[in-house]
Every structure is written in C-alpha cells, then in structure tokens.
Design a protein around this motif. Structure first.
Motif, PDB file in Angstrom:
ATOM      1  N   ASP A 147       0.813  -1.215   0.000  1.00  0.00           N
ATOM      2  CA  ASP A 147       0.000   0.000   0.000  1.00  0.00           C
ATOM      3  C   ASP A 147       0.851   1.272   0.000  1.00  0.00           C
ATOM      4  O   ASP A 147       0.333   2.375   0.051  1.00  0.00           O
ATOM      5  CB  ASP A 147      -0.956   0.019   1.199  1.00  0.00           C
ATOM      6  CG  ASP A 147      -0.243  -0.017   2.540  1.00  0.00           C
ATOM      7  OD1 ASP A 147       0.972  -0.317   2.575  1.00  0.00           O
ATOM      8  OD2 ASP A 147      -0.894   0.259   3.569  1.00  0.00           O
ATOM      9  N   TRP A 148       2.165   1.138  -0.073  1.00  0.00           N
ATOM     10  CA  TRP A 148       3.034   2.316  -0.108  1.00  0.00           C
ATOM     11  C   TRP A 148       3.018   2.943  -1.496  1.00  0.00           C
ATOM     12  O   TRP A 148       3.028   2.257  -2.522  1.00  0.00           O
ATOM     13  CB  TRP A 148       4.464   1.938   0.280  1.00  0.00           C
ATOM     14  CG  TRP A 148       4.684   1.913   1.768  1.00  0.00           C
ATOM     15  CD1 TRP A 148       3.850   1.362   2.701  1.00  0.00           C
ATOM     16  CD2 TRP A 148       5.802   2.438   2.484  1.00  0.00           C
ATOM     17  NE1 TRP A 148       4.371   1.511   3.962  1.00  0.00           N
ATOM     18  CE2 TRP A 148       5.578   2.162   3.866  1.00  0.00           C
ATOM     19  CE3 TRP A 148       6.971   3.094   2.116  1.00  0.00           C
ATOM     20  CZ2 TRP A 148       6.477   2.541   4.861  1.00  0.00           C
ATOM     21  CZ3 TRP A 148       7.870   3.460   3.105  1.00  0.00           C
ATOM     22  CH2 TRP A 148       7.629   3.195   4.450  1.00  0.00           C
ATOM     23  N   GLN A 149       3.023   4.283  -1.490  1.00  0.00           N
ATOM     24  CA  GLN A 149       3.112   5.064  -2.713  1.00  0.00           C
ATOM     25  C   GLN A 149       4.329   5.987  -2.610  1.00  0.00           C
ATOM     26  O   GLN A 149       4.929   6.122  -1.546  1.00  0.00           O
ATOM     27  CB  GLN A 149       1.847   5.912  -2.900  1.00  0.00           C
ATOM     28  CG  GLN A 149       0.540   5.146  -2.851  1.00  0.00           C
ATOM     29  CD  GLN A 149      -0.651   6.093  -2.832  1.00  0.00           C
ATOM     30  OE1 GLN A 149      -0.989   6.707  -3.834  1.00  0.00           O
ATOM     31  NE2 GLN A 149      -1.282   6.236  -1.666  1.00  0.00           N
ATOM     32  N   ALA A 150       4.649   6.648  -3.714  1.00  0.00           N
ATOM     33  CA  ALA A 150       5.728   7.632  -3.734  1.00  0.00           C
ATOM     34  C   ALA A 150       5.212   8.898  -4.410  1.00  0.00           C
ATOM     35  O   ALA A 150       4.416   8.837  -5.351  1.00  0.00           O
ATOM     36  CB  ALA A 150       6.944   7.098  -4.486  1.00  0.00           C
ATOM     37  N   ALA A 151       5.680  10.062  -3.905  1.00  0.00           N
ATOM     38  CA  ALA A 151       5.269  11.334  -4.493  1.00  0.00           C
ATOM     39  C   ALA A 151       6.406  12.342  -4.394  1.00  0.00           C
ATOM     40  O   ALA A 151       7.081  12.433  -3.367  1.00  0.00           O
ATOM     41  CB  ALA A 151       4.027  11.878  -3.791  1.00  0.00           C
ATOM     42  N   THR A 152       6.601  13.078  -5.461  1.00  0.00           N
ATOM     43  CA  THR A 152       7.575  14.171  -5.510  1.00  0.00           C
ATOM     44  C   THR A 152       7.177  15.093  -6.649  1.00  0.00           C
ATOM     45  O   THR A 152       6.443  14.682  -7.563  1.00  0.00           O
ATOM     46  CB  THR A 152       9.012  13.649  -5.713  1.00  0.00           C
ATOM     47  OG1 THR A 152       9.910  14.752  -5.808  1.00  0.00           O
ATOM     48  CG2 THR A 152       9.123  12.818  -6.984  1.00  0.00           C
ATOM     49  N   ALA A 153       7.656  16.325  -6.608  1.00  0.00           N
ATOM     50  CA  ALA A 153       7.347  17.290  -7.671  1.00  0.00           C
ATOM     51  C   ALA A 153       8.299  17.184  -8.852  1.00  0.00           C
ATOM     52  O   ALA A 153       8.150  17.923  -9.837  1.00  0.00           O
ATOM     53  CB  ALA A 153       7.374  18.713  -7.105  1.00  0.00           C
ATOM     54  N   GLY A 188      -5.220  13.852  -3.047  1.00  0.00           N
ATOM     55  CA  GLY A 188      -6.282  14.513  -3.781  1.00  0.00           C
ATOM     56  C   GLY A 188      -5.664  15.548  -4.697  1.00  0.00           C
ATOM     57  O   GLY A 188      -4.460  15.798  -4.668  1.00  0.00           O
ATOM     58  N   GLU A 189      -6.482  16.186  -5.513  1.00  0.00           N
ATOM     59  CA  GLU A 189      -5.961  17.189  -6.425  1.00  0.00           C
ATOM     60  C   GLU A 189      -7.031  18.208  -6.767  1.00  0.00           C
ATOM     61  O   GLU A 189      -8.226  17.974  -6.587  1.00  0.00           O
ATOM     62  CB  GLU A 189      -5.417  16.541  -7.700  1.00  0.00           C
ATOM     63  CG  GLU A 189      -6.447  15.808  -8.531  1.00  0.00           C
ATOM     64  CD  GLU A 189      -5.826  15.169  -9.766  1.00  0.00           C
ATOM     65  OE1 GLU A 189      -6.347  15.418 -10.877  1.00  0.00           O
ATOM     66  OE2 GLU A 189      -4.840  14.428  -9.623  1.00  0.00           O
ATOM     67  N   PHE A 190      -6.600  19.360  -7.246  1.00  0.00           N
ATOM     68  CA  PHE A 190      -7.497  20.409  -7.719  1.00  0.00           C
ATOM     69  C   PHE A 190      -6.741  21.256  -8.731  1.00  0.00           C
ATOM     70  O   PHE A 190      -5.515  21.165  -8.854  1.00  0.00           O
ATOM     71  CB  PHE A 190      -8.007  21.278  -6.558  1.00  0.00           C
ATOM     72  CG  PHE A 190      -6.912  21.983  -5.794  1.00  0.00           C
ATOM     73  CD1 PHE A 190      -6.431  23.224  -6.203  1.00  0.00           C
ATOM     74  CD2 PHE A 190      -6.367  21.411  -4.642  1.00  0.00           C
ATOM     75  CE1 PHE A 190      -5.420  23.873  -5.491  1.00  0.00           C
ATOM     76  CE2 PHE A 190      -5.361  22.052  -3.931  1.00  0.00           C
ATOM     77  CZ  PHE A 190      -4.892  23.284  -4.363  1.00  0.00           C
ATOM     78  N   VAL A 191      -7.479  22.076  -9.447  1.00  0.00           N
ATOM     79  CA  VAL A 191      -6.886  22.992 -10.420  1.00  0.00           C
ATOM     80  C   VAL A 191      -7.150  24.413  -9.948  1.00  0.00           C
ATOM     81  O   VAL A 191      -8.294  24.782  -9.639  1.00  0.00           O
ATOM     82  CB  VAL A 191      -7.466  22.774 -11.828  1.00  0.00           C
ATOM     83  CG1 VAL A 191      -6.920  23.826 -12.805  1.00  0.00           C
ATOM     84  CG2 VAL A 191      -7.126  21.370 -12.326  1.00  0.00           C
ATOM     85  N   LYS A 196      -2.437  22.475 -12.152  1.00  0.00           N
ATOM     86  CA  LYS A 196      -2.820  21.302 -11.364  1.00  0.00           C
ATOM     87  C   LYS A 196      -2.030  21.272 -10.061  1.00  0.00           C
ATOM     88  O   LYS A 196      -0.802  21.392 -10.060  1.00  0.00           O
ATOM     89  CB  LYS A 196      -2.582  20.012 -12.151  1.00  0.00           C
ATOM     90  CG  LYS A 196      -3.019  18.759 -11.393  1.00  0.00           C
ATOM     91  CD  LYS A 196      -2.978  17.512 -12.263  1.00  0.00           C
ATOM     92  CE  LYS A 196      -4.151  17.479 -13.218  1.00  0.00           C
ATOM     93  NZ  LYS A 196      -4.254  16.158 -13.909  1.00  0.00           N
ATOM     94  N   HIS A 197      -2.738  21.132  -8.968  1.00  0.00           N
ATOM     95  CA  HIS A 197      -2.144  21.031  -7.640  1.00  0.00           C
ATOM     96  C   HIS A 197      -2.511  19.666  -7.044  1.00  0.00           C
ATOM     97  O   HIS A 197      -3.677  19.265  -7.077  1.00  0.00           O
ATOM     98  CB  HIS A 197      -2.670  22.139  -6.715  1.00  0.00           C
ATOM     99  CG  HIS A 197      -2.244  23.512  -7.101  1.00  0.00           C
ATOM    100  ND1 HIS A 197      -2.693  24.146  -8.249  1.00  0.00           N
ATOM    101  CD2 HIS A 197      -1.423  24.401  -6.478  1.00  0.00           C
ATOM    102  CE1 HIS A 197      -2.159  25.363  -8.312  1.00  0.00           C
ATOM    103  NE2 HIS A 197      -1.390  25.534  -7.256  1.00  0.00           N
ATOM    104  N   PRO A 237       4.666  31.112 -12.225  1.00  0.00           N
ATOM    105  CA  PRO A 237       5.882  30.386 -12.605  1.00  0.00           C
ATOM    106  C   PRO A 237       5.833  28.881 -12.412  1.00  0.00           C
ATOM    107  O   PRO A 237       6.601  28.149 -13.028  1.00  0.00           O
ATOM    108  CB  PRO A 237       6.943  31.003 -11.684  1.00  0.00           C
ATOM    109  CG  PRO A 237       6.175  31.397 -10.457  1.00  0.00           C
ATOM    110  CD  PRO A 237       4.840  31.868 -10.970  1.00  0.00           C
ATOM    111  N   GLN A 238       4.930  28.380 -11.557  1.00  0.00           N
ATOM    112  CA  GLN A 238       4.924  26.943 -11.275  1.00  0.00           C
ATOM    113  C   GLN A 238       4.157  26.195 -12.369  1.00  0.00           C
ATOM    114  O   GLN A 238       3.067  26.587 -12.754  1.00  0.00           O
ATOM    115  CB  GLN A 238       4.335  26.654  -9.886  1.00  0.00           C
ATOM    116  CG  GLN A 238       2.882  27.059  -9.686  1.00  0.00           C
ATOM    117  CD  GLN A 238       2.739  28.487  -9.223  1.00  0.00           C
ATOM    118  OE1 GLN A 238       3.426  29.369  -9.704  1.00  0.00           O
ATOM    119  NE2 GLN A 238       1.823  28.716  -8.299  1.00  0.00           N
ATOM    120  N   ARG A 239       4.729  25.113 -12.869  1.00  0.00           N
ATOM    121  CA  ARG A 239       4.045  24.319 -13.895  1.00  0.00           C
ATOM    122  C   ARG A 239       3.050  23.341 -13.255  1.00  0.00           C
ATOM    123  O   ARG A 239       2.117  22.866 -13.889  1.00  0.00           O
ATOM    124  CB  ARG A 239       5.073  23.577 -14.760  1.00  0.00           C
ATOM    125  CG  ARG A 239       5.917  22.556 -14.000  1.00  0.00           C
ATOM    126  CD  ARG A 239       6.968  21.898 -14.879  1.00  0.00           C
ATOM    127  NE  ARG A 239       7.709  20.866 -14.158  1.00  0.00           N
ATOM    128  CZ  ARG A 239       8.820  21.098 -13.480  1.00  0.00           C
ATOM    129  NH1 ARG A 239       9.319  22.315 -13.436  1.00  0.00           N
ATOM    130  NH2 ARG A 239       9.443  20.107 -12.856  1.00  0.00           N
TER     131      ARG A 239
END
Length: 599
Positions: A147-153, A188-191, A196-197, A237-239
């Motif tokens: 159930d582990w995930q990974a996240a980075t920008a 979760g996410e939103f625009v 996209k955040h 500036p953030q994509r």
C-alpha cells in the motif's frame, strides 16, 4: 516492483534510492556518475535552503564505498562533509552508501514501518563540477508494503501507478529542492488558475475531511496567484504544485520549495467530517490554513524573488543575508491577510491574528536591542539556536518583519497612490522573478509612491525603535486598545506546566527578573499575608497564583534551583497590558483588507 535496470539513464548523474531497513531507519543510495573527473570530489550539503542553520547532514551518512567497474576505488575524506574519490576520468563511477533517517521534521529524512520522507540535501551527494547537468532519481519499491506510494514534484520519466520509478531534475539544485514522500498516504488534487495542484496527507485519521482541505487550499492558491498576476494567471511560474502534509500528534512547521512544500500539523487541527462550515474555522485549522498560505506565498517570495546572496546557493557553509525580514516577514504579513481575501476567515478573526503578532513583538525585550536586519543576518547562530535568553537578546524577523510590512502597506495606502500589493508585483517584474536587493525595494517604493522610504526603512528595519503601528492603524479605521495581559506576560516569564511549573525563560526588566527568578527554576508554591495571617500554598498551575493572591499584589515565592529551596519576594505588576484591536470605521478597514486604495 521497480528494477534497478528499469530504464536507461539519460542523465550523467543518477541516484537510486531504496528503503534498506524500515526498522533500522536506513535508506540505501547508489550514485552513478557516468563521466567522473580525475579525483572526483563529492560532498553532502551542511544545510537546506529555507532553514538557516548548519545541520551537518553528513553525520548520518555511513558505509561509503566506491568502484569503477568491478574494482574498488580509494577515497580520502577532505573535511566533515566532502570526499575525494581517486578516480580515473572517463570510466563510470559508482558510489554506494547508507543514510540513517529518523528526524520527523520537514528539513531532513525519516523512515519507519509506516512512512518514509527525505530531502535531497540529506541523501544526495553533490558531484562537484556536474551540478548543472541533468540528475536522475530512481525510487525503488523492493520489499515495501503493497500500500506504499511515492510522491515528488520532480518531472516523471517512467514510473509505476504507485509513483515508484524514474524522475528527472534539470540540475542538482532542482533535485535537492524536491522532497520525496513515501507511504500509504491520502491524496487529492485540484486545479487553481489552470495549474494542477496535488495534495497528499500522511497520518490522517478516518475522520479527516479531505474535500474541505482541498476546497480551502484551492481558494488560497487562487487568491495568491491573483495577488501576484492579477488577470494574467498564466504568468504564474509553477508548472504544477505538490502539498505534502504529515499529520502528527503534536507538531507544526513547513519548508518551501519551488514546486512543492513539506508541512507538519497536529492531527487534531485537520478538518473533520461532519464539522459545520458556517462561521470561523477552529483556531487549529486556521493555523494550518495560515501555514499553507505562508508556504505557498514562498513560491514567489524567496524561491524565485530572493536575496541576491541566494542567487546561487553554497551548500558547504552559511549563506548570509540581511533580508529575511522581507522574505519571511512580508510573507508572514500576507499569509493571514490572504486568508481574509480568500474568505476563509472574517475581519474579526484577522484582527485577532494581527493583534497576536503585535503582542508577540511588544513582549520581546530583544526588539530594543537587535534590529530586524541584524536578526536576519544572525539567523544562523541565534534564531535557529534559541535558548532561555533569546527573547531578551533578539527579535524575530518573522513577526517584526510582518509588522514592517504592515507599516509600509498602511503608509502607502494612506498616501493614496499605491499599496504594498502593487510594490510586490512591481518588484517581481523589475527583478524578473529573480535576485533582488534592498535598493530594488527602495526604488520600487519611490517609483510607485512618488517619495523616498529610505528614512522609514532605516528606522524600522535597521533601528530598534518601536514601529508607529497605533497611528497607522487609526488612519485605517482601527483603534489599538490595551487590556490586562495574561499572567505569564504580567510576570515576564515563559513556563512549562507539564509536571509542575518550570520556568523556561525570564524576560529582561520583568517582575520575575527583579524578584530573582531564573530559567530552570521550579516554582513550588507561594506564601501570602503577614505574621499569624500568613498562608502557604502549593502551586500546580500558574493560574493558581491568581486564586491565592486575591486582591494582593505581593507574595513570597518558593522555588527549587539546583536542589536548593529559595524564597523570593515577588510583586505582581498591575500595569502589564496586551494589545487588542477594535474597529472604528468598518468601511475603512474593509478597503484595506480587500486590497483597495482609499479614495
């Protein structure tokens, strides 16, 4: 499962990171340098940008080995954080090492059976001479729970559905400016304004209302993008952007990055399912929203618009600047103000938060000794190394810097030509979202207002006199009233009441200092009255003192210091006051808080 040979590396420098042992809290890192120099130099940063203290990350690096092909390569340690690898040029160099990770803050690295997290400054050796080449990061899920995930920008190359795999950074700076979260987190996410955040939360209970957090964060992001870019949000500036929140039993903090932020909050401060949305949010949730607002504002102010001294980070030593009052202080001014503009708090709640900041500064004796510019420069040895005397010798560039921003904003608005909002936007344009100096700020202030603010900055930023807050607030429809301060502020002490009453600090010139109290004292009890009418009382909480004193202002305090019992003569002042803000003219107040210029 992601294999070590999952893809060909397009970068000259590549890192493979895996959780070697969850229970021992150890990451394993394999660094491949395709074209090393002769006697290649590598080093680990001693600090992380945004947190101004030498943290000596190399203390957790262990088991460093080097090889070219199948042959081991000798190395020489140059100093506390750098190594000379005695390589031959032109043949791939592979370094392997482990990093102990058991710091739950946003600044370093963490690994246990429930969560992993790291900043590149803690794990990724810098390859000298190749800092500006592309760097690849490969995250391995070998033996991790399913159930582990990974996240980075970081930019995705080839990753699994759970986020493990290959990521690419343009250079070393981008690599170490992109923290990584591992574990079974909520996401979760939103625009906002077309961007996209993503939002991930680790440690949230089942009662967590993720939908509300997303909605409120979206409102913050839209307000801040509008603040900086008005009707041209496409110029942001953030994509993309990633919020990384770790919910814990007791904690608070954040660290800004160009395309993400790492946050910590109390689990109890998360929004909960079933809570009403009418009225003001709870104090804890407001604190979380303020933290989100603060770190997101840094996307512009300090990560891009930044001190000239930060044009290129030096990871091997302190990077001094006198401008943290601007980058942290002004951000602290706008973080709560933009909550008000995003309609997440009302005017009364905002004024309560502003009064808290004013009181924090006024109740700091060090404000009369250290300027906020000096405070910025000394952050490396004072702000991040606080002790019992910190409040007596220093002033926070966060809180006083916020009040400098307040004074500038109200002064500009009262003159009727411009505002600090416009100054920030013009600075962004003037400096092209890059390095700036105080002279840039002065030039923009003069251009937009038609007058020099050199004298004001000299007094407010480089001097130690109190700021003209009362006068400026009155000009905008707010009165500054005084009310009796809480008992610790009346006495001039900060205490820990977890097990009895233990003094953490004694403020300069306070009643407690005059009585002879010292940091570390345990306050056991008090004696009131005289002669046969004397009564002796045990104190469990500081609030007990008011009960036993009644209308008296004098008592004898019994304290323990170094196992000795001392009796101190204490006079409780009846003049100690704190600030409370009230509204004189609501229309004037709303004009300011809504970002309008008075007619």
């Amino acid at each position: 499962m992601v294999s070590l040979t999952a893809s060909a590396t397009p970068a000259q420098v590549g890192y493979v990171v895996r959780a070697l042992d969850l229970h021992a809290h150890v990451f394993e890192v394999t660094l491949t340098i395709a074209q090393p120099a002769t006697d290649q130099l590598v080093s680990l940063p001693v600090w992380i940008p945004g947190s101004y203290l030498l943290r000596e990350f190399a203390k957790h690096l262990q088991g460093l080995h080097a090889r070219q092909g199948n042959k081991p390569v000798a190395m020489t340690q140059r100093d506390k954080c750098s190594w000379q690898i005695h390589t031959k040029a032109g043949k791939a160099l592979v370094l392997s090492y482990q990093v102990y990770a058991f710091d739950s803050s946003v600044r370093t690295a963490w690994l246990d059976s429930r969560r992993g997290f790291f900043n590149g400054t803690s794990l990724c050796l810098r390859v000298h001479g190749q800092e500006d080449t592309p760097h690849q990061l490969t995250l391995i899920d070998d033996d991790l729970p399913k159930d582990w995930q990974a996240a980075t920008a970081l930019r995705e190359q080839r990753i699994s559905k759970r986020g493990f795999g290959d990521y690419l950074a343009a250079n070393y700076d981008e690599l170490v400016d992109s923290p990584v979260e591992l574990g079974p987190f909520w996401r979760g996410e939103f625009v906002a304004a077309g961007i996209k955040h993503h939002f991930i939360v680790s440690g949230a209970p089942d009662s967590f209302d993720g939908a509300r957090l997303l909605t409120d964060t979206q409102a913050i992001c839209e307000a801040e993008i509008s603040f900086w870019h008005g009707k041209q949000p496409q110029q942001a500036p953030q994509r993309h952007y990633l919020f990384m929140l770790n919910a814990v039993h007791d904690g608070y903090g954040g660290l800004e990055h160009r395309h993400s932020t790492a946050l910590i909050c109390k689990r109890a401060d998360l929004p909960r399912l079933g809570q009403t949305r009418s009225g003001a949010p709870s104090d804890g949730y407001t604190t979380l929203l303020g933290l989100i607002s603060h770190e997101y504002f840094h996307t512009w102010n300090v990560k891009r618009l930044r001190p000239l001294e930060f044009d290129r980070y030096d990871y091997a030593r302190e990077n001094y600047t006198e401008l943290l009052w601007f980058f942290e202080g002004f951000t602290s001014y706008f973080d709560d103000l933009l909550l008000r503009r995003a309609k997440l708090i009302d005017t009364a709640h905002y004024l309560k938060l502003l009064a808290k900041t004013i009181n924090q500064v006024l109740q700091t004796p060090g404000r009369q000794l250290q300027s906020v510019a000096q405070s910025s420069f000394d952050a490396w040895v004072k702000y991040y190394r606080q002790d019992e005397n910190t409040a007596n010798a220093t002033v926070s560039y966060y809180t006083k810097g916020a009040l400098v921003a307040l004074c500038l904003d109200l002064s500009l608005r009262h003159a009727g030509k411009t505002s600090l909002d416009a100054v920030m936007r013009e600075l962004w344009q003037r400096c092209q979202g890059g390095p700036m100096t105080q002279d840039d700020l002065l030039a923009v202030l003069a251009d937009l207002s038609g007058k020099s603010y050199g004298a004001e900055l000299q007094q407010w930023v480089h001097g130690t006199a109190d700021l003209p807050i009362k006068k400026l607030l009155k000009q905008h429809g707010i009165r500054l009233d005084e009310e009796r301060a809480p008992l610790p502020d009346q006495l001039g002490i900060k205490v820990n009441e977890q097990q009895g009453i233990r003094l953490k600090s004694v403020l300069r010139g306070s009643a407690a200092e005059q009585a002879g109290f010292a940091a570390g004292d345990e306050w056991l009890g008090v004696a009131t009255g005289q002669g046969q009418s004397t009564q002796r009382w045990r104190l469990n909480k500081l609030d007990d003192l008011a009960t036993y004193l009644g209308n008296d202002t004098h008592c004898r305090a019994l304290v323990a210091r170094d196992q000795r019992l001392l009796t101190l003569s204490l006079d409780v002042p009846d003049t100690a006051c704190s600030v409370k803000l009230g509204v004189i003219d609501l229309k004037q107040v709303d004009t300011w808080l809504d970002g309008k210029i008075p007619a």
